[in-house]
Write a protein that holds these residues in place. Structure first.
Motif, PDB file in Angstrom:
ATOM      1  N   GLY A  47       3.272  12.663  -6.609  1.00 18.53           N
ATOM      2  CA  GLY A  47       3.898  11.432  -7.046  1.00 18.53           C
ATOM      3  C   GLY A  47       5.371  11.663  -7.262  1.00 18.53           C
ATOM      4  N   PRO A  48       6.172  10.579  -7.335  1.00 20.12           N
ATOM      5  CA  PRO A  48       7.615  10.730  -7.553  1.00 20.12           C
ATOM      6  C   PRO A  48       7.910  11.367  -8.906  1.00 20.12           C
ATOM      7  N   CYS A  51       6.528  10.222 -12.670  1.00 18.29           N
ATOM      8  CA  CYS A  51       5.339   9.374 -12.507  1.00 18.29           C
ATOM      9  C   CYS A  51       4.232   9.710 -13.495  1.00 18.29           C
ATOM     10  N   LYS A  53       2.930  13.190 -13.893  1.00 19.29           N
ATOM     11  CA  LYS A  53       2.174  14.395 -13.533  1.00 19.29           C
ATOM     12  C   LYS A  53       2.232  15.449 -14.636  1.00 19.29           C
ATOM     13  N   MET A 220      -0.042   9.487  -7.995  1.00 24.23           N
ATOM     14  CA  MET A 220       0.430   8.672  -9.115  1.00 24.23           C
ATOM     15  C   MET A 220       1.738   8.009  -8.757  1.00 24.23           C
ATOM     16  N   GLU A 221       1.992   6.864  -9.390  1.00 19.27           N
ATOM     17  CA  GLU A 221       3.308   6.239  -9.315  1.00 19.27           C
ATOM     18  C   GLU A 221       3.539   5.443 -10.587  1.00 19.27           C
ATOM     19  N   ALA A 222       4.693   5.699 -11.238  1.00 19.59           N
ATOM     20  CA  ALA A 222       5.101   4.970 -12.441  1.00 19.59           C
ATOM     21  C   ALA A 222       4.002   4.958 -13.499  1.00 19.59           C
ATOM     22  N   GLY A 223       3.356   6.115 -13.688  1.00 15.39           N
ATOM     23  CA  GLY A 223       2.349   6.239 -14.723  1.00 15.39           C
ATOM     24  C   GLY A 223       0.978   5.707 -14.367  1.00 15.39           C
ATOM     25  N   LYS A 224       0.826   5.160 -13.175  1.00 16.86           N
ATOM     26  CA  LYS A 224      -0.453   4.580 -12.759  1.00 16.86           C
ATOM     27  C   LYS A 224      -1.077   5.400 -11.633  1.00 16.86           C
ATOM     28  N   THR A 318       3.143   4.671  -2.132  1.00 20.69           N
ATOM     29  CA  THR A 318       4.206   4.581  -3.131  1.00 20.69           C
ATOM     30  C   THR A 318       5.357   3.708  -2.653  1.00 20.69           C
TER      31      THR A 318
END
Length: 322
Positions: A47-48, A51, A53, A220-224, A318
């Motif tokens: 993930g970015p 995010c 991790k 993951m992305e932005a906590g989701k 993403t």
């Protein structure tokens, strides 16, 4: 793609996360995250930056307490003070940065942590020798850590994670900053550890290497959570109806990208080094793309059908505006 919140009863899990949520002031680092990792697999965690991790890994390592939700390691709830002791002995945690005692030798460093885990003195020396051999550093036992290369220091840190024979390794960007040879050596070592029965949960930005290493992936992305499952499943569902071309041009790359972006049936174009990756509808034939380049005086050095890999899956999941 949302995972099934109910794990299959016949699968044993190394990691179980249900509704995990964590805030830092107004920032929601983890937003109701749910996924499970079976025992004995290598799972990639991608993930970015930012995010969630590292927050997830630190929660699993009992170094952070979530605001809500459940995180279990081999069935032990990380929130329970009684269970935390069992969790810490079941895991080897390698953070994205772990300070090394550079005035120690490699052997002294591992002996120090063996003592911290209360491994009896009579067993420490042979254990340290075994760990050094496993991470291919036996000839560096008496070398100061300051004199080791970055790759050797990373392998030594991984050896430190193994000193108490944990069943689960949590590795946060272990290949960061390594040269290609050191990364290959690290990935081969991880395959060997899997063959020894370890479960490995590894985050990395080097998606091509994770794709070749992992049995499954958590994205993951932005906590989701946006995807969890085998990479093959992502290819057949997330990228259904899509195909890929890999091009190398001799002429101006920017001109080629502009042309290909506007081509009918092309869904996305990105570049990496000297290559152009074209994502297109599977109804578009490869020769249509090649012909468009030739008709516009774009000289191709190479052109081949690409495969749906972890990089393509990640870019699709993403980039919701695509």
């Amino acid at each position: 793609m949302e995972p099934d919140p109910s794990p299959e009863p016949d699968i044993e899990y190394a990691i179980e996360i249900r509704g995990l949520t964590k805030r830092y002031d107004s920032l929601k680092a983890l937003d109701d995250v749910t996924f499970s990792i079976p025992k004995g697999v290598i799972a990639g965690f991608v993930g970015p930056n930012g995010c969630g991790k590292t927050t997830t890994m630190r929660t699993l390592a009992t170094l952070l307490k979530q605001d809500s939700g459940v995180a279990k390691v081999f069935g032990h709830d990380t929130r329970s003070a009684l269970a935390q002791h069992k969790v810490r002995h079941a895991i080897g945690f390698m953070p994205d940065y772990f300070g090394l005692y550079t005035d120690m030798t490699a052997g002294e460093y591992l002996e120090f942590f063996a003592a911290a885990y209360r491994i009896p003195g009579g067993k420490r020396r042979s254990l340290v020798d075994d760990i050094l051999a496993l991470v291919n550093l036996e000839v560096k036992k008496d070398t100061l850590i300051a004199g080791l290369s970055r790759g050797m220091q990373q392998r030594l840190t991984l050896g430190r994670c193994l000193i108490h024979s944990p069943d689960l390794l949590l590795l946060d960007e272990p290949a960061s900053g390594l040269d290609p040879r050191a990364r290959i050596e690290l990935m081969e070592l991880l395959k060997e550890l899997k063959a020894m029965g370890k479960t490995i949960f590894i985050s990395s930005h080097i998606l091509s290497e994770l794709g070749n290493l992992c049995d499954m992936v958590v994205i993951m992305e932005a906590g989701k959570l946006v995807f969890v499952g085998p990479i093959e499943e992502a290819s057949s569902t997330v990228l259904k109806g899509r195909a890929f071309m890999e091009l190398t041009v001799q002429s101006d790359t920017d001109t080629a990208v502009t042309l290909l972006t506007d081509l009918a049936g092309v869904l996305g174009v990105r570049t990496q080094n000297d290559q152009i990756f074209v994502e297109h509808e599977d109804s578009v034939q490869g020769y249509d793309i090649i012909r468009a380049c030739m008709d516009n005086n774009i000289i191709l050095q190479s052109a081949k059908r690409g495969e749906a890999n972890l990089e393509e899956i990640f870019m699709h999941l993403t980039n919701q505006d695509d």
